[in-house]
Design a protein around this motif. Sequence first.
Motif, PDB file in Angstrom:
ATOM      1  N   SER A 193     -14.931  -1.197 -13.917  1.00 26.96           N
ATOM      2  CA  SER A 193     -15.097  -1.502 -15.220  1.00 26.96           C
ATOM      3  C   SER A 193     -14.479  -0.813 -16.028  1.00 26.96           C
ATOM      4  O   SER A 193     -14.125  -1.011 -17.192  1.00 26.96           O
ATOM      5  N   ASP A 194     -14.376   0.681 -16.012  1.00 25.22           N
ATOM      6  CA  ASP A 194     -13.762   1.765 -16.757  1.00 25.22           C
ATOM      7  C   ASP A 194     -12.779   2.551 -16.464  1.00 25.22           C
ATOM      8  O   ASP A 194     -13.033   2.872 -15.182  1.00 25.22           O
ATOM      9  N   ASN A 195     -11.889   2.870 -17.147  1.00 25.44           N
ATOM     10  CA  ASN A 195     -11.115   3.968 -16.551  1.00 25.44           C
ATOM     11  C   ASN A 195     -11.238   5.387 -17.370  1.00 25.44           C
ATOM     12  O   ASN A 195     -10.859   5.533 -18.415  1.00 25.44           O
ATOM     13  N   HIS A 196     -12.160   6.370 -16.639  1.00 24.91           N
ATOM     14  CA  HIS A 196     -12.677   7.229 -17.567  1.00 24.91           C
ATOM     15  C   HIS A 196     -11.447   8.107 -17.559  1.00 24.91           C
ATOM     16  O   HIS A 196     -11.571   9.446 -18.304  1.00 24.91           O
ATOM     17  N   PHE A 197     -10.460   8.103 -16.943  1.00 25.18           N
ATOM     18  CA  PHE A 197      -8.986   9.139 -17.059  1.00 25.18           C
ATOM     19  C   PHE A 197      -7.956   8.642 -18.250  1.00 25.18           C
ATOM     20  O   PHE A 197      -7.089   9.191 -18.317  1.00 25.18           O
ATOM     21  N   ALA A 198      -8.359   7.512 -18.589  1.00 26.79           N
ATOM     22  CA  ALA A 198      -7.219   6.915 -19.539  1.00 26.79           C
ATOM     23  C   ALA A 198      -6.796   7.943 -20.515  1.00 26.79           C
ATOM     24  O   ALA A 198      -5.517   7.845 -20.934  1.00 26.79           O
ATOM     25  N   VAL A 199      -7.703   8.493 -21.362  1.00 25.28           N
ATOM     26  CA  VAL A 199      -7.225   9.425 -22.275  1.00 25.28           C
ATOM     27  C   VAL A 199      -7.074  10.939 -22.109  1.00 25.28           C
ATOM     28  O   VAL A 199      -6.949  11.862 -22.979  1.00 25.28           O
ATOM     29  N   ALA A 200      -6.968  11.143 -20.373  1.00 20.50           N
ATOM     30  CA  ALA A 200      -6.962  12.729 -20.362  1.00 20.50           C
ATOM     31  C   ALA A 200      -5.392  13.157 -20.649  1.00 20.50           C
ATOM     32  O   ALA A 200      -4.612  12.347 -20.625  1.00 20.50           O
ATOM     33  N   LYS A 201      -5.420  14.429 -21.229  1.00 25.51           N
ATOM     34  CA  LYS A 201      -4.032  14.920 -21.640  1.00 25.51           C
ATOM     35  C   LYS A 201      -3.501  15.723 -20.462  1.00 25.51           C
ATOM     36  O   LYS A 201      -4.227  16.727 -19.854  1.00 25.51           O
ATOM     37  N   LYS A 202      -2.239  15.740 -20.291  1.00 25.61           N
ATOM     38  CA  LYS A 202      -1.509  16.459 -19.553  1.00 25.61           C
ATOM     39  C   LYS A 202      -1.182  18.028 -20.264  1.00 25.61           C
ATOM     40  O   LYS A 202      -1.352  18.171 -21.326  1.00 25.61           O
ATOM     41  N   PHE A 203      -0.829  18.997 -19.326  1.00 29.22           N
ATOM     42  CA  PHE A 203       0.009  20.264 -19.630  1.00 29.22           C
ATOM     43  C   PHE A 203       0.844  19.739 -20.532  1.00 29.22           C
ATOM     44  O   PHE A 203       1.760  19.153 -20.065  1.00 29.22           O
ATOM     45  N   ALA A 204       1.282  20.463 -21.505  1.00 30.79           N
ATOM     46  CA  ALA A 204       2.992  20.510 -22.193  1.00 30.79           C
ATOM     47  C   ALA A 204       3.659  21.208 -21.194  1.00 30.79           C
ATOM     48  O   ALA A 204       3.619  22.748 -20.945  1.00 30.79           O
ATOM     49  N   GLU A 205       4.725  20.614 -20.711  1.00 30.04           N
ATOM     50  CA  GLU A 205       5.632  21.295 -19.859  1.00 30.04           C
ATOM     51  C   GLU A 205       7.137  21.376 -20.358  1.00 30.04           C
ATOM     52  O   GLU A 205       7.277  20.525 -21.141  1.00 30.04           O
ATOM     53  N   GLN A 206       7.628  22.486 -20.066  1.00 34.92           N
ATOM     54  CA  GLN A 206       9.005  22.942 -20.522  1.00 34.92           C
ATOM     55  C   GLN A 206       9.965  22.103 -19.626  1.00 34.92           C
ATOM     56  O   GLN A 206       9.981  22.381 -18.367  1.00 34.92           O
ATOM     57  N   PRO A 207      10.962  21.386 -20.027  1.00 41.12           N
ATOM     58  CA  PRO A 207      11.980  20.806 -19.236  1.00 41.12           C
ATOM     59  C   PRO A 207      12.622  21.990 -18.223  1.00 41.12           C
ATOM     60  O   PRO A 207      13.105  22.949 -18.892  1.00 41.12           O
ATOM     61  N   ARG A 208      12.948  21.639 -17.060  1.00 39.12           N
ATOM     62  CA  ARG A 208      13.619  22.751 -16.344  1.00 39.12           C
ATOM     63  C   ARG A 208      15.256  22.890 -16.822  1.00 39.12           C
ATOM     64  O   ARG A 208      15.779  21.756 -17.002  1.00 39.12           O
ATOM     65  N   GLU A 209      15.716  23.958 -17.194  1.00 40.67           N
ATOM     66  CA  GLU A 209      17.159  24.084 -17.477  1.00 40.67           C
ATOM     67  C   GLU A 209      18.059  24.864 -16.800  1.00 40.67           C
ATOM     68  O   GLU A 209      18.958  25.026 -16.883  1.00 40.67           O
ATOM     69  N   ARG A 210      17.514  24.991 -15.366  1.00 37.46           N
ATOM     70  CA  ARG A 210      18.537  25.983 -14.315  1.00 37.46           C
ATOM     71  C   ARG A 210      19.677  25.241 -14.104  1.00 37.46           C
ATOM     72  O   ARG A 210      19.559  23.967 -13.591  1.00 37.46           O
ATOM     73  N   VAL A 211      20.905  25.593 -14.259  1.00 34.82           N
ATOM     74  CA  VAL A 211      21.947  25.194 -13.623  1.00 34.82           C
ATOM     75  C   VAL A 211      22.999  26.336 -13.269  1.00 34.82           C
ATOM     76  O   VAL A 211      22.638  27.380 -13.567  1.00 34.82           O
ATOM     77  N   LEU A 212      23.683  25.803 -12.261  1.00 35.65           N
ATOM     78  CA  LEU A 212      24.567  26.838 -11.514  1.00 35.65           C
ATOM     79  C   LEU A 212      25.975  27.187 -12.410  1.00 35.65           C
ATOM     80  O   LEU A 212      26.515  26.594 -13.147  1.00 35.65           O
ATOM     81  N   THR A 213      26.178  28.649 -12.538  1.00 37.01           N
ATOM     82  CA  THR A 213      27.082  29.145 -13.078  1.00 37.01           C
ATOM     83  C   THR A 213      28.469  28.848 -12.316  1.00 37.01           C
ATOM     84  O   THR A 213      28.268  28.816 -10.948  1.00 37.01           O
ATOM     85  N   GLU A 214      29.324  29.041 -12.423  1.00 39.58           N
ATOM     86  CA  GLU A 214      30.788  29.003 -11.518  1.00 39.58           C
ATOM     87  C   GLU A 214      30.634  30.172 -10.549  1.00 39.58           C
ATOM     88  O   GLU A 214      30.863  30.280  -9.336  1.00 39.58           O
ATOM     89  N   GLU A 215      30.107  31.282 -10.946  1.00 36.96           N
ATOM     90  CA  GLU A 215      29.962  32.591 -10.036  1.00 36.96           C
ATOM     91  C   GLU A 215      28.829  32.107  -9.127  1.00 36.96           C
ATOM     92  O   GLU A 215      29.015  32.390  -7.872  1.00 36.96           O
ATOM     93  N   GLU A 216      27.953  31.732  -9.533  1.00 42.34           N
ATOM     94  CA  GLU A 216      26.830  31.196  -8.440  1.00 42.34           C
ATOM     95  C   GLU A 216      27.304  30.166  -7.624  1.00 42.34           C
ATOM     96  O   GLU A 216      26.657  30.383  -6.414  1.00 42.34           O
ATOM     97  N   GLU A 217      28.161  29.183  -8.062  1.00 45.70           N
ATOM     98  CA  GLU A 217      28.371  28.167  -7.161  1.00 45.70           C
ATOM     99  C   GLU A 217      29.394  28.794  -6.073  1.00 45.70           C
ATOM    100  O   GLU A 217      29.274  28.372  -4.689  1.00 45.70           O
ATOM    101  N   GLY A 218      30.088  29.806  -6.438  1.00 47.74           N
ATOM    102  CA  GLY A 218      30.940  30.431  -5.570  1.00 47.74           C
ATOM    103  C   GLY A 218      30.090  31.137  -4.510  1.00 47.74           C
ATOM    104  O   GLY A 218      30.119  31.069  -3.115  1.00 47.74           O
ATOM    105  N   ARG A 219      29.087  31.565  -4.739  1.00 51.29           N
ATOM    106  CA  ARG A 219      28.164  32.506  -3.714  1.00 51.29           C
ATOM    107  C   ARG A 219      27.484  31.422  -2.939  1.00 51.29           C
ATOM    108  O   ARG A 219      27.121  31.761  -1.817  1.00 51.29           O
ATOM    109  N   LEU A 220      26.846  30.169  -3.471  1.00 53.00           N
ATOM    110  CA  LEU A 220      26.586  29.298  -2.854  1.00 53.00           C
ATOM    111  C   LEU A 220      27.324  28.677  -1.554  1.00 53.00           C
ATOM    112  O   LEU A 220      26.910  28.561  -0.481  1.00 53.00           O
ATOM    113  N   LEU A 221      28.596  28.449  -2.025  1.00 53.19           N
ATOM    114  CA  LEU A 221      29.351  27.860  -1.127  1.00 53.19           C
ATOM    115  C   LEU A 221      29.716  28.823   0.081  1.00 53.19           C
ATOM    116  O   LEU A 221      30.036  28.688   1.133  1.00 53.19           O
TER     117      LEU A 221
END
Length: 425
Positions: A193-221
């Motif tokens: 009859s009820d959804n008691h979780f409907a108004v539950a709030k999540k944590f505020a998350e920072q978007p992931r920003e990790r990217v490969l630099t050219e130097e890191e790509e060379g090391r990976l390959l």
Amino acid sequence: MERFKFTKSKLQALASKGISAWYADSEVKGLCFQTTLKGGLFFKLIKKFEGKKLTISLGSFNSMTIEQARKAALDNLEQLRQGINPNAEKAAKKARRLNSFTYADLFAVYKADFQIRIKAGERRAKSLEDAESMFKLHAQPLFKSKDVRDLSNDDARKIIVDLKTAKSAAVSNKCLTQIKSVFNYAKKEGLISDNHFAVAKKFAEQPRERVLTEEEEGRLLSALDEEPQIYKDIVLIALMTGQRKSCVLSLRWEEIDPQQRIWVIPASKAKSKKGLVVPLIPAAMEILNRRSQEAEQGESFVFPNKRSKLGHVVEKTGQGSFWRRVTKRAGLYSDDKAQRLTFHDLRRSTATRMARAGIELAIIQKALGHSSIAITQRTYAHHDLTQVRAGLEHIRNEPQSAIDALKDQLKALTPEQQKELLGGL
């Protein structure tokens, strides 16, 4: 029936007789002690209810104290005064337990609907795999055997607190998202009859920003050179197409059109639930052509694995995985999850380089298969500082050049024109 004040010593003495008998407590009217020929010792309450004799079992002598028996008797007497038959209540609770509807039952119904939507092309099989993993590892333990129809707001708040306390922000948010979806579906279907979780709030998350630099790509390959060729090919195809790990690993030969040099990802595999056409650059086609020549006759997958149940490479990125080995070898693994390189970071790195090359966001959105350009902009646009830096340099230089131009114009005016410009002063 003999009546006296129940004490532990007296009841133990009666129990040792080994006879069938009843005794009444002088402290609480109706409280009785029953002994049986087989050694049974029970506390019971005998009282008239609606004109009939009612016997209510309270517990055994071995499982409760005399004081606990008296309290139980008083509680039952209060129910009787309120017109409630405790025996009927117990029977109803037992029936409810036998027909309980737990979160596991709820998820099973949700899963059945999910499977129907997968067949209809509305959901992905990979999404169901993720949902089942989240259910088993994180959601189900929170509910245990509780009947979801009996949950209150307080119960829901406690479950959310337990979740947020025990899990990371990312896991907590994903788990809460699933719980909300399951209960929303159950309410829509009339299961609760009820959804008691409907108004539950999540944590505020920072978007992931990790990217490969050219130097890191060379090391990976370079680190991949020590691995079997199939793993290097997987990483290169991921970097050259910007597609999700699940799509790359499950890539089928039937999805590749070598004449048009395109990869057609079916809607059933795309997160946006829409088919996606990915252009393949010459370097990617070289890899695919080589793998096609080396593939066994009748092989379905570009990256096969005979030991996998799915028939293709399945990379969980955990301990012992090729990705863990390679990133450690390349110095790109970290105990800090925010710093370590993940497979999905390859996708982000490809998109970021496209943005730095001046490619419009609308084209990047199409290449990555995002359902909205806002997702592309939010996720990748902030990585490129080149245009921002150029703009700031332009702002810094522009006021000075304008002042110089104004000075030149003033010098060209006659004394009369300058006086008129200054309002005759």
